[in-house]
Design an enzyme around this catalytic site. Structure first.
Site, PDB file in Angstrom:
ATOM      1  N   CYS A 283      23.297  17.884 -21.915  1.00  0.00           N
ATOM      2  CA  CYS A 283      22.429  16.694 -21.945  1.00  0.00           C
ATOM      3  C   CYS A 283      21.070  17.028 -21.331  1.00  0.00           C
ATOM      4  CB  CYS A 283      23.076  15.550 -21.175  1.00  0.00           C
ATOM      5  SG  CYS A 283      22.026  14.089 -21.024  1.00  0.00           S
TER       6      CYS A 283
ATOM      7  N   GLU B 130      46.491  -8.809  -5.779  1.00  0.00           N
ATOM      8  CA  GLU B 130      45.146  -8.530  -6.287  1.00  0.00           C
ATOM      9  C   GLU B 130      44.204  -9.632  -5.797  1.00  0.00           C
ATOM     10  OE1 GLU B 130      41.851  -7.290  -7.688  1.00  0.00           O
ATOM     11  OE2 GLU B 130      43.605  -6.023  -7.990  1.00  0.00           O
TER      12      GLU B 130
ATOM     13  N   CYS C  43      25.704  12.361 -14.152  1.00  0.00           N
ATOM     14  CA  CYS C  43      26.545  13.560 -14.249  1.00  0.00           C
ATOM     15  C   CYS C  43      26.113  14.567 -13.196  1.00  0.00           C
ATOM     16  CB  CYS C  43      26.429  14.193 -15.630  1.00  0.00           C
ATOM     17  SG  CYS C  43      27.243  13.239 -16.937  1.00  0.00           S
TER      18      CYS C  43
ATOM     19  N   GLN D  94      40.545   1.441 -16.543  1.00  0.00           N
ATOM     20  CA  GLN D  94      40.194   2.853 -16.444  1.00  0.00           C
ATOM     21  C   GLN D  94      39.249   3.249 -17.574  1.00  0.00           C
ATOM     22  OE1 GLN D  94      40.781   4.974 -14.085  1.00  0.00           O
ATOM     23  NE2 GLN D  94      42.281   3.875 -12.854  1.00  0.00           N
TER      24      GLN D  94
ATOM     25  N   CYS E 131      23.752   8.827 -24.193  1.00  0.00           N
ATOM     26  CA  CYS E 131      24.559   9.326 -23.073  1.00  0.00           C
ATOM     27  C   CYS E 131      25.729  10.092 -23.671  1.00  0.00           C
ATOM     28  CB  CYS E 131      25.063   8.172 -22.203  1.00  0.00           C
ATOM     29  SG  CYS E 131      26.212   8.703 -20.913  1.00  0.00           S
TER      30      CYS E 131
ATOM     31  N   TYR F 124      46.829  -3.868  -4.760  1.00  0.00           N
ATOM     32  CA  TYR F 124      45.568  -3.695  -5.494  1.00  0.00           C
ATOM     33  C   TYR F 124      45.913  -3.535  -6.973  1.00  0.00           C
ATOM     34  CZ  TYR F 124      44.412  -2.131  -0.715  1.00  0.00           C
ATOM     35  OH  TYR F 124      44.299  -2.013   0.653  1.00  0.00           O
TER      36      TYR F 124
ATOM     37  N   ASP G 176      46.928   1.414  -4.931  1.00  0.00           N
ATOM     38  CA  ASP G 176      45.822   1.837  -5.800  1.00  0.00           C
ATOM     39  C   ASP G 176      44.541   1.172  -5.294  1.00  0.00           C
ATOM     40  OD1 ASP G 176      44.244   2.798  -7.820  1.00  0.00           O
ATOM     41  OD2 ASP G 176      45.056   1.485  -9.382  1.00  0.00           O
TER      42      ASP G 176
ATOM     43  N   CYS H 169      40.879   7.308  -5.921  1.00  0.00           N
ATOM     44  CA  CYS H 169      39.692   7.754  -6.651  1.00  0.00           C
ATOM     45  C   CYS H 169      38.672   8.391  -5.717  1.00  0.00           C
ATOM     46  CB  CYS H 169      39.050   6.591  -7.406  1.00  0.00           C
ATOM     47  SG  CYS H 169      38.536   5.221  -6.365  1.00  0.00           S
TER      48      CYS H 169
ATOM     49  N   CYS I 147      18.515  11.735 -14.890  1.00  0.00           N
ATOM     50  CA  CYS I 147      19.700  10.898 -14.727  1.00  0.00           C
ATOM     51  C   CYS I 147      20.627  11.462 -13.651  1.00  0.00           C
ATOM     52  CB  CYS I 147      20.442  10.805 -16.056  1.00  0.00           C
ATOM     53  SG  CYS I 147      22.024   9.946 -15.950  1.00  0.00           S
TER      54      CYS I 147
END
Length: 404
Positions: free
Chosen positions: A71, A287, A82, A235, A162, A264, A332, A359, A79
């Site tokens: 890219c 949640e 990434c 996701q 993108c 969660y 999670d 994550c 940007c």
């Protein structure tokens, strides 16, 4: 050193955040767009007490793992979405594995031997490193052009495409080449769901305005079809949901009759997968997000053994809206992690096993330390490259109490 100064330096190990570490005159410099072992000219972008940030603007001695970013926007000053387009796909997996190892030893308190015993290796998902992102939020600049943000900045970089976006999103008339302008929007959200829906929503002061496509999209995962608002969480990699469900079920090995908590729980992905294994046993999903609660109640309506509790997890546990004993727990949490109070409540409930979906390696490592201090151990760990070309990595860990 001064901001905008250019310095020649040798790059050391990878670090969290898509950087590598270097040192100039004893000062730590976190360098983007570099690789370990390289000799580069770096331009200082930020100065802080005790460290600096910089971008590698010229490579004097290149790593064999370096490639030309596909890219044109994945370069210094452009940007910031990434972090690793200059790294071969195989070396990206090594990079992320190294970051997880470092966080587990530095923040998680594990020894090198304990980490070695886990046999961690971040695995790629099907589909390759481009064209995977099924949800993209474009920012809008003062001229009404949609684009992406510079690294650690609110400045919008207008882009014509993108490359990590799903092909269906790349073809939408949202960006500059299509002539699109968004004078009344702050952002534009795009979705290409696994159920085949494609939608565009404009956001102004946080309020959504549908532009095209359905406002409720279909996702297919865990053997079910899910209906949820286009703006709600799901996701972003098409293979992510099934990959994570498979890892959680494999590590927990749910048995008929076992009770479970899905903390969660979002729209109920893990609760539904657990229900298929435990039968009519009680499953409690907690949640706090209003959209997530509504989606869970709608999508799990055929599973009467699943109770959906609308509350913050720490509040639900502290106020005993969710009580033990319980056999299995899925954690999670958001990027900030579960935190010590939640870990203590989960451990006190006496489950036989906890699956932790993370994550953020740093938050995961801190929570692993909290479990360890309560006599638990990290018995297994799997890493998945749900976000190719970026610094992000997803982990699924199995935590067991002492004696198991």
């Amino acid at each position: 050193m001064e901001e905008a100064e250019r310095v020649e330096l040798t790059v050391d190990a990878v670090a969290p955040g898509g950087h590598c570490v270097a040192r100039v005159g004893g000062q730590v410099v976190f360098v983007r767009h570099a690789l370990p072992g390289e000799r580069v000219v770096a331009e200082v972008t930020e100065l802080h007490r005790g460290f600096a940030r910089a971008d590698a603007v010229q490579v004097l001695t290149a790593s064999p793992d370096r490639v030309e970013p596909p890219c044109p926007y994945a370069k210094p000053g452009r940007c910031g979405g990434c972090d690793l387009q200059h790294v071969t796909p195989a070396a990206q997996l090594d990079w992320k594995t190294a970051v997880v190892r470092e966080q587990l030893t530095r923040l998680g308190g594990l020894t090198d031997g304990q980490v070695d015993a886990l046999g961690l290796r971040v695995a790629a998902l099907p589909g390759g490193p481009l064209g995977w992102r099924s949800r993209v939020r474009y920012a809008v600049d003062a001229a009404g052009r949609a684009g992406l943000l510079k690294h650690r900045s609110h400045e919008v970089v207008p882009v014509d495409r993108c490359l990590i976006a799903h092909p269906a999103i790349q073809e939408l008339p949202v960006l500059v080449p299509s002539g699109a302008r968004w004078p009344d929007a702050d952002a534009v959200e795009t979705v290409a769901s696994t159920g085949g829906d494609v939608s565009v929503t404009a956001l102004a002061a946080g309020a959504p305005t549908p532009v095209s496509g359905p406002t409720v999209v279909r996702e297919v995962a865990a053997g079910r079809e899910w209906q949820l608002p286009a703006s709600s969480f799901w996701q972003v990699h098409p293979a992510a949901a099934d990959t994570l469900v498979g890892a959680v079920l494999d590590l927990l090995d749910p048995r008929p009759g076992e009770t479970a908590w899905d903390l969660y729980g979002g729209a109920g992905l893990f609760a539904a997968a657990l229900a298929d294994r435990v039968g009519d046993a009680r499953i409690t999903l907690v949640e706090s997000a209003e959209q997530g609660v509504a989606a869970a109640r709608e999508n799990l309506a055929d599973l009467p053994a699943v109770e959906v509790v609308a509350a913050r997890v720490e509040t639900a546990l502290a106020r005993r809206r969710v009580t033990g004993p319980v056999d299995l727990v899925v954690l999670d949490p958001p990027r900030s992690g579960a935190g010590v109070p939640v870990v203590r409540h989960v451990a006190a409930a006496g489950p036989r096993a906890v699956a932790y979906v993370a994550c953020d390696p740093a938050a995961f490592a801190r929570d692993v330390r909290a479990f360890t201090e309560l006599g638990w151990r990290l018995a297994a760990l799997r890493g998945f490259d749900l976000f190719p070309m970026t610094q992000h990595v997803e982990l699924v860990g199995l935590l067991l109490p002492a004696g198991r």
